[in-house]
Scaffold this motif. Structure first.
Motif, PDB file in Angstrom:
ATOM      1  N   MET A 216       1.000  -1.278  -0.065  1.00 54.95           N
ATOM      2  CA  MET A 216       0.280   0.062  -0.021  1.00 54.95           C
ATOM      3  C   MET A 216       1.019   1.311   0.123  1.00 54.95           C
ATOM      4  N   LYS A 217       0.216   2.532  -0.558  1.00 53.39           N
ATOM      5  CA  LYS A 217       1.141   3.273  -0.088  1.00 53.39           C
ATOM      6  C   LYS A 217      -0.184   4.977  -0.624  1.00 53.39           C
ATOM      7  N   GLU A 218       0.818   5.878  -1.076  1.00 55.52           N
ATOM      8  CA  GLU A 218      -0.337   6.954  -0.902  1.00 55.52           C
ATOM      9  C   GLU A 218       1.091   7.952  -1.373  1.00 55.52           C
ATOM     10  N   LYS A 219       0.837   9.218  -1.966  1.00 50.13           N
ATOM     11  CA  LYS A 219       1.205  10.453  -2.725  1.00 50.13           C
ATOM     12  C   LYS A 219       1.047  10.911  -1.388  1.00 50.13           C
ATOM     13  N   GLY A 220       2.310  11.578  -0.797  1.00 51.86           N
ATOM     14  CA  GLY A 220       2.612  12.850  -0.061  1.00 51.86           C
ATOM     15  C   GLY A 220       2.286  13.786  -1.071  1.00 51.86           C
ATOM     16  N   ASP A 221       3.217  15.223  -0.283  1.00 53.98           N
ATOM     17  CA  ASP A 221       3.336  16.652  -1.155  1.00 53.98           C
ATOM     18  C   ASP A 221       3.511  16.921  -1.969  1.00 53.98           C
ATOM     19  N   ILE A 222       5.142  15.847  -2.271  1.00 48.37           N
ATOM     20  CA  ILE A 222       5.541  16.467  -3.624  1.00 48.37           C
ATOM     21  C   ILE A 222       6.280  14.794  -4.477  1.00 48.37           C
ATOM     22  N   PRO A 223       5.052  13.647  -4.490  1.00 54.72           N
ATOM     23  CA  PRO A 223       6.126  13.163  -5.341  1.00 54.72           C
ATOM     24  C   PRO A 223       6.063  12.668  -6.946  1.00 54.72           C
ATOM     25  N   GLU A 224       6.479  14.205  -7.835  1.00 52.76           N
ATOM     26  CA  GLU A 224       6.430  13.665  -9.201  1.00 52.76           C
ATOM     27  C   GLU A 224       8.044  13.709  -8.990  1.00 52.76           C
ATOM     28  N   GLY A 225       8.302  12.508  -9.906  1.00 53.18           N
ATOM     29  CA  GLY A 225       9.054  12.468 -10.288  1.00 53.18           C
ATOM     30  C   GLY A 225      10.051  11.033  -9.051  1.00 53.18           C
ATOM     31  N   TYR A 226       9.432  10.466  -8.401  1.00 50.72           N
ATOM     32  CA  TYR A 226       9.409   9.232  -7.795  1.00 50.72           C
ATOM     33  C   TYR A 226       8.284   8.385  -7.930  1.00 50.72           C
ATOM     34  N   SER A 227       8.344   7.318  -6.873  1.00 56.57           N
ATOM     35  CA  SER A 227       8.042   6.393  -7.219  1.00 56.57           C
ATOM     36  C   SER A 227       8.101   5.390  -6.244  1.00 56.57           C
ATOM     37  N   VAL A 228       7.367   3.994  -5.339  1.00 51.69           N
ATOM     38  CA  VAL A 228       7.941   3.587  -3.707  1.00 51.69           C
ATOM     39  C   VAL A 228       6.893   2.115  -3.797  1.00 51.69           C
ATOM     40  N   SER A 229       8.151   1.865  -3.338  1.00 48.19           N
ATOM     41  CA  SER A 229       7.578   0.441  -3.286  1.00 48.19           C
ATOM     42  C   SER A 229       7.404  -0.944  -1.635  1.00 48.19           C
ATOM     43  N   ARG A 230       6.826  -1.242  -1.664  1.00 42.79           N
ATOM     44  CA  ARG A 230       6.855  -2.053  -0.304  1.00 42.79           C
ATOM     45  C   ARG A 230       6.270  -3.553   0.333  1.00 42.79           C
ATOM     46  N   GLU A 231       7.002  -4.124  -0.736  1.00 39.21           N
ATOM     47  CA  GLU A 231       6.702  -6.136  -0.224  1.00 39.21           C
ATOM     48  C   GLU A 231       7.266  -6.576   0.640  1.00 39.21           C
ATOM     49  N   LYS A 232       8.164  -6.119   1.733  1.00 38.20           N
ATOM     50  CA  LYS A 232       7.804  -6.505   2.507  1.00 38.20           C
ATOM     51  C   LYS A 232       8.029  -6.057   4.222  1.00 38.20           C
ATOM     52  N   LYS A 233       7.294  -6.106   4.764  1.00 41.25           N
ATOM     53  CA  LYS A 233       6.735  -4.706   5.939  1.00 41.25           C
ATOM     54  C   LYS A 233       7.695  -4.220   6.248  1.00 41.25           C
ATOM     55  N   GLU A 234       8.781  -5.135   6.385  1.00 38.39           N
ATOM     56  CA  GLU A 234      10.419  -3.950   7.146  1.00 38.39           C
ATOM     57  C   GLU A 234      10.709  -3.718   6.059  1.00 38.39           C
ATOM     58  N   ARG A 235      10.360  -3.372   4.998  1.00 37.25           N
ATOM     59  CA  ARG A 235      11.755  -2.537   3.892  1.00 37.25           C
ATOM     60  C   ARG A 235      10.802  -1.488   2.882  1.00 37.25           C
ATOM     61  N   PHE A 236      11.232  -0.556   2.824  1.00 31.54           N
ATOM     62  CA  PHE A 236      10.270   1.121   1.922  1.00 31.54           C
ATOM     63  C   PHE A 236      11.637   1.241   1.503  1.00 31.54           C
ATOM     64  N   SER A 237      10.842   1.128  -0.402  1.00 29.95           N
ATOM     65  CA  SER A 237      12.142   1.482  -1.108  1.00 29.95           C
ATOM     66  C   SER A 237      11.665   3.088  -1.877  1.00 29.95           C
ATOM     67  N   LEU A 238      12.961   3.671  -1.703  1.00 31.15           N
ATOM     68  CA  LEU A 238      12.372   4.915  -2.921  1.00 31.15           C
ATOM     69  C   LEU A 238      13.012   4.850  -4.092  1.00 31.15           C
ATOM     70  N   ILE A 239      11.977   5.110  -5.484  1.00 30.39           N
ATOM     71  CA  ILE A 239      12.530   4.674  -7.324  1.00 30.39           C
ATOM     72  C   ILE A 239      13.059   6.700  -7.422  1.00 30.39           C
ATOM     73  N   LEU A 240      13.989   6.798  -8.221  1.00 32.69           N
ATOM     74  CA  LEU A 240      13.829   7.946  -8.863  1.00 32.69           C
ATOM     75  C   LEU A 240      14.007   7.268 -10.134  1.00 32.69           C
ATOM     76  N   GLU A 241      13.097   8.219 -10.837  1.00 33.00           N
ATOM     77  CA  GLU A 241      13.509   6.396 -12.403  1.00 33.00           C
ATOM     78  C   GLU A 241      14.267   7.824 -12.871  1.00 33.00           C
ATOM     79  N   SER A 242      14.485   8.709 -12.962  1.00 32.95           N
ATOM     80  CA  SER A 242      15.629   9.626 -13.896  1.00 32.95           C
ATOM     81  C   SER A 242      15.719  10.572 -13.621  1.00 32.95           C
ATOM     82  N   ALA A 243      16.890  10.547 -12.641  1.00 40.79           N
ATOM     83  CA  ALA A 243      17.362  11.186 -11.755  1.00 40.79           C
ATOM     84  C   ALA A 243      17.668  12.857 -12.077  1.00 40.79           C
ATOM     85  N   SER A 244      17.365  13.667 -11.639  1.00 39.05           N
ATOM     86  CA  SER A 244      17.444  14.840 -12.151  1.00 39.05           C
ATOM     87  C   SER A 244      18.354  15.499 -11.128  1.00 39.05           C
TER      88      SER A 244
END
Lengths: 114, 112
Positions: free
Chosen positions: B54-82
């Motif tokens: 489960m995920k929800e956008k915060g105040d500035i989600p543009e340019g980012y995505s996230v992944s939470r496949e396990k309860k203890e781990r939360f990843s932030l992804i920059l698809e194309s860093a600027s």
């Protein structure tokens, strides 16, 4: 929507002097309030929190804060600061209608000088 | 003691690269958060998650995505860093009911 205002971006103070860091909030519902501290090159650490009950809250390292509902404030105080208190301080609010999120202020840099 | 760890303290990436920032917490917290911190702007919420997958956008989600496949781990992804994503990134976690958030040490990302 809720918001937090920290009017002072920097507060210089001499060692052993008292200090007050100001925090005002805006929310239309009941609130929980927090102060966090960030030492250089570190993450944030909780100093104290107000959830309910006594409006005077004591935290770690000799800090305390007073919740004032009528003035929508939650100012942080310490009667005598040390060099080691030099850090950035953030006020944060959770509103009961705001899901699981905290809203943070922009921070106040406390610089303690000899 | 609650421990929130982040995979890197310092990271340097080139414009256009895909960047992964990892966060792990050991307290069985339901909620996890990603913030970026910039001088004068305080902490701004990018994304948060209140449960696995489960995920929800915060105040500035543009340019980012996230992944939470396990309860203890939360990843932030920059698809194309600027270059405007050069910042300090902070991860935090909390229980559903207490709202108090515990923070990791941060990752200072520089995009050149």
């Amino acid at each position: 929507a809720q918001s937090v205002t920290q009017l002072d971006s920097q507060v210089p103070v001499f060692e052993e002097a008292p200090v007050e860091l100001r925090c005002n909030y805006s929310s239309s519902v009941s609130v929980y309030l927090f102060w966090y501290v960030q030492y250089p090159n570190q993450g944030l650490q909780l100093l104290l929190k107000y959830l309910s009950g006594s409006t005077l809250v004591k935290g770690i390292n000799g800090f305390e804060a007073e919740f004032n509902k009528s003035q929508t404030s939650f100012h942080l105080r310490k009667p005598s600061v040390h060099i080691s208190d030099t850090a950035e301080y953030f006020c944060a609010i959770h509103s009961t209608g705001g899901g699981n999120k905290l809203t943070f202020g922009t921070g106040t840099q406390l610089k303690v000088e000899l | 003691d609650v421990k929130v760890t982040q995979s890197s303290r310092y990271l340097v990436k080139r414009t256009g690269e895909k960047v992964f920032l990892e966060c792990v917490q050991d307290m069985d917290h339901e909620n996890m958060f990603w913030y970026r911190q910039d001088p004068g702007l305080g902490l701004r919420l990018i994304y948060f998650s209140y449960d696995v997958k489960m995920k929800e956008k915060g105040d500035i989600p543009e340019g980012y995505s996230v992944s939470r496949e396990k309860k203890e781990r939360f990843s932030l992804i920059l698809e194309s860093a600027s270059t405007n994503q050069t910042s300090m990134y902070l991860c935090a976690s909390s229980f559903q009911s207490t709202y108090e958030q515990y923070f990791g040490p941060g990752t200072r990302l520089t995009v050149t």
